[in-house]
Scaffold this active site. Structure first.
Site, PDB file in Angstrom:
ATOM      1  N   LYS B 121      35.304  -3.331  10.136  1.00 56.98           N
ATOM      2  CA  LYS B 121      35.829  -4.680  10.326  1.00 56.98           C
ATOM      3  C   LYS B 121      35.370  -5.656   9.099  1.00 56.98           C
ATOM      4  O   LYS B 121      36.337  -6.296   8.505  1.00 56.98           O
ATOM      5  CB  LYS B 121      35.134  -5.459  11.525  1.00 56.98           C
ATOM      6  CG  LYS B 121      35.636  -4.612  12.729  1.00 56.98           C
ATOM      7  CD  LYS B 121      37.227  -4.633  12.713  1.00 56.98           C
ATOM      8  CE  LYS B 121      37.492  -3.406  14.004  1.00 56.98           C
ATOM      9  NZ  LYS B 121      39.025  -2.800  13.571  1.00 56.98           N
ATOM     10  N   GLU B 205      30.703 -20.406  11.122  1.00 58.79           N
ATOM     11  CA  GLU B 205      32.303 -19.710  11.633  1.00 58.79           C
ATOM     12  C   GLU B 205      33.161 -21.111  11.847  1.00 58.79           C
ATOM     13  O   GLU B 205      32.479 -21.951  12.742  1.00 58.79           O
ATOM     14  CB  GLU B 205      32.160 -18.944  12.437  1.00 58.79           C
ATOM     15  CG  GLU B 205      33.234 -17.953  12.600  1.00 58.79           C
ATOM     16  CD  GLU B 205      32.733 -16.790  13.615  1.00 58.79           C
ATOM     17  OE1 GLU B 205      32.254 -15.817  13.206  1.00 58.79           O
ATOM     18  OE2 GLU B 205      33.335 -16.849  14.551  1.00 58.79           O
ATOM     19  N   HIS B 240      38.600  -9.119  27.244  1.00 61.42           N
ATOM     20  CA  HIS B 240      39.157  -8.479  25.976  1.00 61.42           C
ATOM     21  C   HIS B 240      40.282  -7.515  26.339  1.00 61.42           C
ATOM     22  O   HIS B 240      40.546  -6.805  25.462  1.00 61.42           O
ATOM     23  CB  HIS B 240      37.903  -8.252  25.004  1.00 61.42           C
ATOM     24  CG  HIS B 240      37.296  -9.304  24.590  1.00 61.42           C
ATOM     25  ND1 HIS B 240      37.631 -10.323  23.965  1.00 61.42           N
ATOM     26  CD2 HIS B 240      35.933  -9.481  25.077  1.00 61.42           C
ATOM     27  CE1 HIS B 240      36.572 -11.052  23.957  1.00 61.42           C
ATOM     28  NE2 HIS B 240      35.489 -10.817  24.453  1.00 61.42           N
ATOM     29  N   ARG B 297      47.930   2.162  14.839  1.00 61.94           N
ATOM     30  CA  ARG B 297      48.455   2.905  15.747  1.00 61.94           C
ATOM     31  C   ARG B 297      49.458   2.402  16.575  1.00 61.94           C
ATOM     32  O   ARG B 297      49.875   1.350  16.294  1.00 61.94           O
ATOM     33  CB  ARG B 297      47.524   3.503  16.647  1.00 61.94           C
ATOM     34  CG  ARG B 297      47.156   2.481  17.344  1.00 61.94           C
ATOM     35  CD  ARG B 297      45.962   2.665  18.407  1.00 61.94           C
ATOM     36  NE  ARG B 297      44.915   1.423  18.830  1.00 61.94           N
ATOM     37  CZ  ARG B 297      45.220   0.603  19.544  1.00 61.94           C
ATOM     38  NH1 ARG B 297      46.382   0.294  19.929  1.00 61.94           N
ATOM     39  NH2 ARG B 297      44.264  -0.400  19.744  1.00 61.94           N
TER      40      ARG B 297
END
Lengths: 171, 510
Positions: B121, B205, B240, B297
């Site tokens: 990430k 953030e 999630h 994918r």
């Protein structure tokens, strides 16, 4: 031939008595606690197709252990329905449960969270003996009759399953 | 195409609905399919659907569907020229992709280097920033000086989130809505972090207000062509995990859509992407969008893009892997109508959504106009406790969103699964949620559903009575049937509904 059932709503609600009387073709008379309803019904791949007062209600019905699960366009409901004879036999047995059985087994799979008694204690009918947690719900296992405790076979933290010996009584 | 297929035979290194979905396109293309299966799946539908099937190991995935060595051995033995990994399992495994390449077997997916670049990430974030792709603004390192932090917070834009570097689980996080509060909050967060974690390092953030999860489908060939196939809205999530997806996103402005598409293409090109991939974004209440990650994918929810664009993504994956150029350019693509997908799971919403594995004693899938079922089960098959309990992905299409929603609700009434618990009623609640109806929902929408359910009026007495009557008559007919069987009266008409009923009861007792 007529079938007689008992619907056990659970909790403190009273049981309902249901009679199913087959008639001509797909006709049935269903009597719920003395109130008669005339319907047409037949078995389908999934359950029962019902017609009542012109309303068409296609249902899915399945039996899972003790529960009869019904889905109609309006709702999904799980019923405990017993054959009346079997239910009467069972209630006769539990009425006689005042007669003491020497051993008390766990009715379910779960974890013992609390043991409320020790050997030698005198308990009365309805008194909580052991608390078992199953599916995050606490269930109290109670004495079915007045008795004296002979032995306690579980402790808090023990995993139990149906049939695991919990408590023995002095007979 | 079928006269001269790009491959003659392709191995599908997956199971369940996605294996079948891939094999269906292979068959459309005149390509033979090879299935692999574990002990638990010897009788599974994907094994029956394939032209060839080979056992690769025990039920746990680590001993079967994740065994790259055995799967490659099957590819060699069967003469498959390519491997389609589906999603999950080996689909984002760089070693497997590299091993295929080394063995001279085409991996239907991106090059190993692209999987690697997007898989890590922080590495992906760095590459994206370098390529001018917007990411959730924030600092990568702790800022010790409150004044410097304030300067950065101004640049990022309020509200911001102050996070303790050593924190976690919500501890050491503070939301600051305006500048006036910032310095006090920052020093407070530092003190808190010092006493809680022994380390006062804090970073910043951007706080995304009411985030929506919107993703862009891309396709890239081996000749440098790359297009996007617009967006999928996937904000209905439970822990999630996506539950309901739709395309187009009901509130996305067209200029934002096209800007996101361009950015997704840029992201794909930055890592030399080939094949089908998805860039996930968060968009905020003002439709600012931020890159989250790229899934290298095919996605579970790819069918809604197929329904809206008319492009078979699996077909394109196969053709791209065979070296063909994309048959369309960006301007050839457009969105038509609306598609919604639901994921039907064997799980029990009444019991904390625990998986409900077991034999499916009866499965009735909706049909009729505008429906598509990508399923992996049929009546009598078993949902194994070893794998994801998804029974099927079910997709509807309609000219408008409201028609698609109504169609899905119709289908949810038709959909019947017996033998295992399912999330069908929960899905119905999702589609009836006021924020779903007006399209304004964000990723928090599911958390409010149980409250709505609890507040719902109890069913009408007549409806409950109807159900009880049906249950009693069903029990009556079951008993009558058992008695009939007991007296040997079943020598009647072979097709009597009573006998069918009895057979069904037996299946029910599997």
């Amino acid at each position: 031939m007529k079938s007689k059932f008992v619907y056990v709503p659970g909790g403190n609600a009273p049981v309902s008595r249901i009679e199913v009387q087959p008639g001509e073709g797909d006709r049935f008379i269903v009597n719920v606690d003395g109130k008669s309803v005339e319907v047409e019904a037949f078995a389908t791949e999934l359950g029962i197709a019902l017609r009542r007062d012109g309303r068409s209600i296609d249902t899915s019905v399945e039996q899972r252990q003790e529960r009869t699960i019904v889905r109609t366009p309006a709702l999904r409901k799980s019923f405990e329905i017993e054959d009346q004879r079997i239910w009467e036999m069972k209630s006769a047995l539990s009425a006689g449960a005042g007669a003491l059985k020497p051993k008390l087994n766990s009715p379910m799979t779960g974890k013992v969270v609390l043991v409320r008694v020790q050997p030698g204690d005198h308990v009365v009918a309805g008194q909580t003996l052991v608390i078992i947690e199953a599916m995050k719900m606490e269930n109290e296992v109670k004495a079915t009759a007045d008795a004296q405790i002979k032995a306690v076979s579980v402790a808090a933290g023990d995993l139990v399953s149906p049939g695991t010996l919990l408590v023995e009584f002095v007979v | 195409m079928s006269a001269n297929p790009v491959f003659r035979k392709v191995l599908v290194a997956n199971r369940g609905e996605i294996a079948i979905r891939v094999m269906r396109t292979l068959r459309d293309l005149g390509i033979k399919s090879v299935a692999v299966y574990s002990d638990a799946d010897a009788r599974a539908l994907h094994v029956r659907y394939a032209d060839e099937a080979y056992h690769v190991g025990a039920a746990p995935s680590a001993q079967s569907y994740l065994r790259a060595d055995r799967i490659l051995e099957v590819a060699r033995r069967s003469g498959a020229e390519a491997v389609h990994p589906g999603y999950g399992f080996l689909s984002e495994n760089t070693d497997f992709a590299a091993q295929c390449e080394a063995a001279g077997i085409v991996f239907i997916g991106p090059p190993a280097s692209a999987i690697l670049d997007m898989g890590e990430k922080t590495r992906a974030r760095r590459i994206m920033i370098a390529s001018g792709v917007p990411v959730v603004p924030g600092t990568e390192h702790a800022i010790p000086d409150p004044m410097e932090a304030l300067e950065i917070a101004r640049k990022i834009g309020f509200p911001v989130l102050i996070k303790a570097a050593a924190g976690g689980g919500g501890k050491g996080m503070r939301r600051v809505d305006d500048e006036a509060m910032f310095l006090d909050s920052f020093s407070g967060a530092q003190r808190e972090a010092r006493s809680a974690f022994g380390d006062d390092a804090c970073y910043l953030e951007k706080w995304i207000i009411r985030p929506k999860h919107v993703e862009i489908q891309v396709l890239a060939d081996k000749h440098g062509n790359c297009v996007h196939l617009f967006e999928r809205e996937c904000s209905v999530q439970r822990r999630h995990q996506k539950v309901v997806e739709e395309s187009p996103c009901p509130i996305l402005r067209h200029d934002v859509r096209m800007a996101m598409g361009e950015v997704a293409v840029r992201a794909a090109k930055a890592v030399g992407y080939v094949g089908a991939g998805t860039c996930e974004f968060l968009i905020d209440h003002e439709q600012n969008f931020y890159f989250l990650e790229m899934n290298t994918r095919l996605q579970v929810e790819h069918p809604i893009t197929e329904q809206v664009t008319g492009v078979d993504l699996v077909e394109q994956q196969v053709l791209i892997a065979a070296g063909q150029p994309l048959p369309f350019a960006q301007q050839d693509l457009s969105q038509h109508g609306h598609a919604i997908e639901i994921r039907v799971y064997a799980e029990d919403p009444e019991n904390n959504f625990l998986p409900s594995p077991g034999p499916i004693s009866h499965l009735h899938v909706p049909t009729g106009p505008g429906v598509r079922d990508d399923g992996g089960y049929e009546t009598g098959t078993v949902v194994s406790m070893n794998y994801d309990p998804m029974i099927s992905k079910f997709i509807v299409s309609a000219p408008t969103r409201e028609k698609a929603r109504a169609r899905m609700l119709r289908c949810l009434d038709e959909y019947q699964v017996q033998g295992v618990e399912t999330n069908l009623d929960f899905l119905k609640d999702c589609l009836k949620h006021p924020e779903f109806i007006d399209g304004s929902y964000d990723t928090g929408v599911v958390s409010g559903i149980s409250a709505i359910r609890a507040a719902a009026a109890p069913p009408a007495e007549q409806d409950t009575e109807d159900a009880l009557i049906a249950a009693a008559i069903w029990r009556h007919l079951s008993q009558a049937q058992m008695q009939q069987n007991g007296t040997g009266a079943e020598q009647g008409a072979a097709d009597s509904p009573w006998l069918q009923f009895g057979r069904r009861k037996q299946i029910g007792r599997l």
